[in-house]
Motif scaffolding. Structure first.
Motif, mmCIF file in Angstrom:
data_model
loop_
_atom_site.group_PDB
_atom_site.id
_atom_site.type_symbol
_atom_site.label_atom_id
_atom_site.label_comp_id
_atom_site.label_asym_id
_atom_site.label_seq_id
_atom_site.Cartn_x
_atom_site.Cartn_y
_atom_site.Cartn_z
ATOM 1 N N ILE A 181 0.859 -1.189 0.000
ATOM 2 C CA ILE A 181 0.000 0.000 0.000
ATOM 3 C C ILE A 181 0.892 1.235 0.000
ATOM 4 C CG2 ILE A 181 -1.690 1.357 1.295
ATOM 5 C CD1 ILE A 181 -2.821 -1.212 2.394
ATOM 6 N N ALA A 182 0.620 2.179 -0.890
ATOM 7 C CA ALA A 182 1.314 3.475 -0.915
ATOM 8 C C ALA A 182 0.351 4.549 -0.418
ATOM 9 C CB ALA A 182 1.784 3.803 -2.324
ATOM 10 N N THR A 183 0.838 5.443 0.455
ATOM 11 C CA THR A 183 -0.006 6.517 1.005
ATOM 12 C C THR A 183 0.575 7.869 0.641
ATOM 13 O OG1 THR A 183 1.141 6.746 3.125
ATOM 14 C CG2 THR A 183 -0.512 4.959 2.933
ATOM 15 N N ASP A 184 -0.277 8.875 0.800
ATOM 16 C CA ASP A 184 0.210 10.255 0.637
ATOM 17 C C ASP A 184 0.645 10.774 1.996
ATOM 18 O OD1 ASP A 184 -2.135 10.674 1.994
ATOM 19 O OD2 ASP A 184 -3.226 11.492 0.266
ATOM 20 N N ALA A 185 0.879 12.085 2.066
ATOM 21 C CA ALA A 185 1.372 12.668 3.313
ATOM 22 C C ALA A 185 0.342 12.578 4.425
ATOM 23 C CB ALA A 185 1.784 14.135 3.080
ATOM 24 N N GLU A 186 -0.949 12.479 4.068
ATOM 25 C CA GLU A 186 -1.999 12.357 5.078
ATOM 26 C C GLU A 186 -2.316 10.878 5.368
ATOM 27 O OE1 GLU A 186 -5.301 14.569 3.709
ATOM 28 O OE2 GLU A 186 -4.288 16.527 3.870
ATOM 29 N N TRP A 187 -1.466 9.971 4.888
ATOM 30 C CA TRP A 187 -1.556 8.530 5.139
ATOM 31 C C TRP A 187 -2.825 7.906 4.545
ATOM 32 C CZ3 TRP A 187 -0.119 8.463 11.062
ATOM 33 C CH2 TRP A 187 1.200 8.948 11.223
ATOM 34 N N ARG A 188 -3.271 8.472 3.432
ATOM 35 C CA ARG A 188 -4.422 7.905 2.722
ATOM 36 C C ARG A 188 -3.903 7.105 1.531
ATOM 37 N NH1 ARG A 188 -9.085 9.511 4.690
ATOM 38 N NH2 ARG A 188 -9.125 11.380 6.002
ATOM 39 N N THR A 226 -7.303 5.204 5.168
ATOM 40 C CA THR A 226 -6.078 5.055 5.946
ATOM 41 C C THR A 226 -5.811 3.567 6.184
ATOM 42 O OG1 THR A 226 -7.281 5.146 8.026
ATOM 43 C CG2 THR A 226 -6.507 7.252 7.110
ATOM 44 N N PRO A 227 -4.579 3.196 6.538
ATOM 45 C CA PRO A 227 -4.258 1.794 6.790
ATOM 46 C C PRO A 227 -5.138 1.158 7.859
ATOM 47 C CG PRO A 227 -2.258 3.024 6.519
ATOM 48 C CD PRO A 227 -3.366 4.037 6.543
ATOM 49 N N TRP A 228 -5.490 1.888 8.923
ATOM 50 C CA TRP A 228 -6.313 1.282 9.975
ATOM 51 C C TRP A 228 -7.783 1.213 9.615
ATOM 52 C CZ3 TRP A 228 -2.486 4.841 10.930
ATOM 53 C CH2 TRP A 228 -2.828 6.194 10.821
ATOM 54 N N GLU A 229 -8.159 1.975 8.549
ATOM 55 C CA GLU A 229 -9.499 1.763 8.012
ATOM 56 C C GLU A 229 -9.530 0.497 7.141
ATOM 57 O OE1 GLU A 229 -11.382 6.240 7.682
ATOM 58 O OE2 GLU A 229 -10.086 5.509 6.074
ATOM 59 N N ILE A 230 -8.398 0.251 6.463
ATOM 60 C CA ILE A 230 -8.305 -0.985 5.661
ATOM 61 C C ILE A 230 -8.151 -2.190 6.574
ATOM 62 C CG2 ILE A 230 -6.927 -2.180 3.918
ATOM 63 C CD1 ILE A 230 -6.192 0.557 2.792
#
Length: 897
Positions: free
Chosen positions: A130-137, A160-164
């Protein structure tokens, strides 16, 4: 990331035309203001747009198109196609823009290709990414992440990772991700997803501008294995205690040996003993010690597992069976460096195997029962090898007394002690397991442990107590032997070892053994009774035949005498009497043959003879019966000789039986057909009649003993149902067969006999005159049947012989001494002294050494002939003797049996 769809190759050039057209239109609108700079800017914009969209060559096309349209439609005619400063600048700058745009386009394509390769790689890895942006989305998710998260990537984008992964919502997971983003580190941690019951290993790395690259994998199997290892170690320790097992390890380099606590217990070792081969061998059974020592000191070099079974002498549990299993480890140079493994107490398994083998061996012994007591003694000897130290079998006598029939002891010295003890009478375990109680109640008794005070109750006197004490009974089982609901005896098993105390399993084994012994005993008794019944039946049949033959012989000889002395027309019943006497004699022979068949005592006297000749003799024998019923006889006999290696009398008997049946069961005026021919190396004899026929359901049974197709009372021709049984047995004894066919009642029957053709030469028998003799003889006739003796005496006297008669054994000896006969016709069953003893007495006297002794008896079995020969008879004839055969025996130059 999606791949851009490729555009048609002509589209950039169309864009160039459109852009230049737009520039021309703009200049037309601004035609009132003629300014060269504005013109250049408009066309420059068209070229730049084309260069950006299509690249270098479409831009060149736009430059050329702009130059031509400007000169043809915009510029004044006088200045058209002049290469002034403005035009030159336009061309140079436009060309530069086209080149720059082409370079940018190629760079963009290389970047897109590189990105695409990265995406392809990420898509193929088994770890989730998983790749995220600066807001961890989430900005990207690979295929593995889709599978692990159970989400489509379109649904995961922006989350976000913890939503996934809700399990990452904890403080620890967030803290780890923040640490990776703020400290620009790579962090690793494990997270458990409770709803999925899965474990994940997560790795987060800082990329740029606070964005993260998150890799994760499913490590559930590994975590379970780690947790299972700890549990299995605990279970192993528990199992080793419960399964009576222990561990061992030996360093082959240093020689160091280690044992677990269970190893000491399994082998019966003192826990204070130092682990060593010598200490182990002290508890190994002497018979197994050498084998165990060789296995321990010689490590496995062929790669096979260590697999060893041996016995140990446990200090409290007696002889135990141990199984050692292990492997030899090797170093990089393939040298054995260590052996380790496990030891198991397999005594129960070995005992179970021994029980199965014991019952199997006992079953084999009992199945081959010959002598009951010797067989039971063998079973007792088997019992002490597997389940007892000593064993006793008692049986009830017909008078109801207890008799000891078998005993055995494991120790040969104590076996003599047991014998002395039993000679004083059966052991009565009063208060423990009384023999009378077990017999009356038919209930087995188990005494787990025999207390010392109970031995005194079982002893009859001091000597009895001393002998019983030497045998040291510690535990015992007594079970009844029950056959068909009756107790016929007891089986007693005794253990003298403190470590072998009987339990329910041992009692079940003893009950099964007792059942087999009782069954074998009952079978032996039934077999003995059957043999006795068979002997009595044979004796009865022999006696019956003897008693029937005496009056038949008297009738036959009286009838023959009447035919000789009277005119034929004055005695019309003579032929009927003669024929019926022969029929009765035939029935007697069949009855005795059946008795011999059931005991396999028929003996064949084979020779090479023509089968057609035997068939002709049979036809001649039965012809009077055929003619008497007015049957038509059609014969189709082989013109070639058919040599048979056979007993002529028995083969002729087959043919006579079948022909007699055909004549008997065919109504008067019927048709009989007899054929003989050779087929496939066999002589085939076929007998067909037009008689009563056989129902289809009876065809498979017609050759069974005592089987008759019709038992109605109006059947005057019914027989005993034994003739066809004799026919089949005699055919099979000659290597042949007999079969039957019929289309049903009233449609006749056909019997086919097949006998193998012989390659021998047919012997031609010598022809003798059976009616006359060359000289007058002095003949002594001895028979207790006065009518029989008188009839045969008169017949022989009519032929010119001198006759003297006697009617018992002693009178026969006196008459022989006084009369000095040339021939003695001697009956066997005589009062006072039987014929065998009379013959033996006469042969002992020199005066009778050359006298011809002819036995004429109703006893005609093979053993009777042998006994007659042994007693000194020259010939043995069976009543009723055909008179022609008797005259032949008198005239024979060298008579023999």
């Amino acid at each position: 990331m999606l791949r851009r769809r490729s555009s048609p190759p002509w589209l950039p050039y169309l864009v160039a035309v459109f852009a230049v057209a737009m520039a021309v239109a703009a200049t037309r609108v601004l035609s009132h203001t003629y300014d060269t700079r504005i013109l250049i800017l408009l066309y420059f914009a068209a070229v730049s747009f084309t260069a950006w969209f299509g690249g270098f060559f479409p831009a060149l096309f736009a430059i050329v198109l702009s130059y031509l349209t400007a000169n043809l439609f915009i510029l004044p005619e006088k200045s058209r196609f002049d290469l002034d400063y403005g035009t030159a600048s336009f061309l140079i700058v436009s060309f530069a823009v086209a080149a720059f745009s082409e370079a940018m386009k190629r760079a963009r394509r290389r970047a897109e290709s590189s990105a695409q390769r990265v995406v392809s790689i990420v898509e193929t890895i088994s770890d989730g990414f998983i790749a995220t942006d600066a807001e961890w989305r989430c900005t990207y998710m690979n295929r593995a992440a889709e599978e692990l998260s159970h989400l489509y990537r379109e649904d995961a984008l922006g989350k976000t990772p913890w939503e996934i992964f809700p399990s990452m919502a904890g403080d620890m997971a967030k803290a780890k991700l923040k640490q990776a983003a703020t400290e620009r580190l790579t962090v690793e941690f494990e997270s458990y997803h409770e709803s999925w019951q899965r474990w994940f290993e997560i790795q987060a790395s800082f990329t740029e501008a606070g964005s993260l690259a998150i890799f994760f994998r499913d490590i559930t199997e590994r975590k379970l294995a780690q947790m299972g290892l700890a549990e299995s170690e605990e279970r192993l320790r528990f199992a080793l205690r419960g399964a009576k097992a222990g561990l061992w390890d030996r360093d082959l380099v240093t020689g160091r040996l280690t044992w677990s606590s269970g190893y000491y217990e399994v082998n019966g070792l003192d826990r204070a003993a130092t682990p060593s081969i010598e200490n182990l061998l002290t508890v190994v059974h002497p018979d197994d010690r050498e084998r165990v020592e060789e296995s321990i000191k010689t490590p496995q070099t062929d790669g096979k597992s260590i697999d060893l079974e041996y016995r140990t002498i446990h200090p409290t549990r007696g002889i135990r069976w141990v199984a050692a299993r292990g492997r030899t480890a090797r170093d990089s140079a393939d040298r054995p460096v260590r052996t380790s493994g496990i030891v198991l107490d397999i005594t129960e398994r070995k005992n179970a195997e021994g029980v199965v083998q014991f019952l199997s061996d006992a079953g084999d012994v009992l199945a081959g029962l010959v002598g009951f007591e010797s067989t039971i003694q063998r079973v007792a000897s088997l019992a002490i090898q597997h389940v007892a130290d000593w064993c006793v079998v008692d049986m009830l006598s017909p008078m109801g007394q207890i008799e000891q029939v078998a005993y055995a002891h494991r120790d040969q010295e104590l076996a003599e002690t047991l014998k002395n003890l039993l000679e004083r009478g059966p052991i009565e375990w009063e208060g423990i397991a009384s023999t009378n109680q077990v017999l009356r109640g038919k209930t087995p008794r188990l005494v787990h442990e025999v207390a010392p005070d109970l031995l005194s109750a079982a002893a009859r006197d001091d000597e009895h107590r001393r002998l019983l004490g030497r045998l040291e009974p510690r535990s015992l089982i007594m079970v009844p032997l029950i056959a068909r609901g009756k107790a016929i005896g007891t089986l007693t098993l005794v253990s003298s070892q403190p470590w072998r105390l009987y339990d329910q399993n041992d009692l079940d084994l003893a009950i099964e053994l007792a059942r087999r012994i009782a069954t074998a005993s009952d079978n032996a008794r039934l077999y003995k009774e059957l043999q006795e019944a068979q002997r009595q039946k044979d004796d009865f049949l022999a006696m019956l035949a003897h008693e029937l033959r005496n009056p038949l012989a008297a009738i036959q000889y009286a009838n023959q005498l009447a035919k000789i002395t009277e005119k034929a027309e004055d005695s019309p019943a003579a032929e009927v009497i003669d024929r019926q006497v022969k029929n009765l004699a035939h029935l007697i022979d069949d009855l005795l043959d059946v008795s011999r068949i059931t005991r396999d005592k028929i003996q064949l006297r084979k020779e090479v003879i023509d089968g057609s000749l035997l068939l002709e003799r049979a036809i001649a024998t039965v012809r009077p019966a055929i003619e008497g019923r007015h049957h038509e006889l059609v014969t189709d006999l082989s013109k070639q000789k058919m040599p048979l290696f056979a007993d002529p009398v028995r083969v002729e008997q087959i043919f006579v039986n079948l022909l007699s049946n055909a004549a008997k069961y065919t109504p008067e005026g019927g048709r009989l057909t007899v054929r003989s021919f050779e087929q496939d190396g066999q002589a085939v004899f076929r007998f067909r009649d037009s008689g009563i026929g056989i129902p289809v359901e009876m065809l498979p049974r017609v050759f069974e003993l005592f089987t008759q197709v019709d038992r109605s009372l109006d059947r005057s021709q019914g027989g005993l149902g034994i003739g066809l049984t004799v026919v089949r047995k005699l055919a099979e004894m000659h290597g042949g067969s007999v079969s039957v066919a019929s289309e049903g009642p009233g449609r006749g029957s056909e019997f086919t006999v097949r006998l193998p053709i012989s390659d021998g030469t047919i012997e031609t028998p010598a022809v003798q005159d059976a009616v006359t003799t060359s000289r007058s003889l002095k003949i002594l006739v001895v028979d207790d049947n006065v009518d029989m003796a008188t009839s045969i005496g008169k017949l022989l006297g009519h032929l010119g012989h001198t006759i003297r008669m006697a009617h018992d054994g002693p009178a026969a000896i006196d008459a022989a001494r006084e009369f000095s006969p040339d021939v003695i016709l001697l009956d066997i069953g005589l009062p006072g002294l039987d014929g065998y003893r009379v013959a033996e007495a006469l042969r002992r006297e020199a005066a009778f050494a050359n006298v011809r002794l002819i036995a004429i008896s109703g006893y005609g079995q093979a053993e009777d002939c042998k006994r007659a020969q042994a007693a000194g008879f020259n010939t043995h004839l069976v009543k009723p003797v055909d008179f022609a055969a008797l005259v032949s025996a008198l005239a024979a130059p060298d008579p023999s049996l």
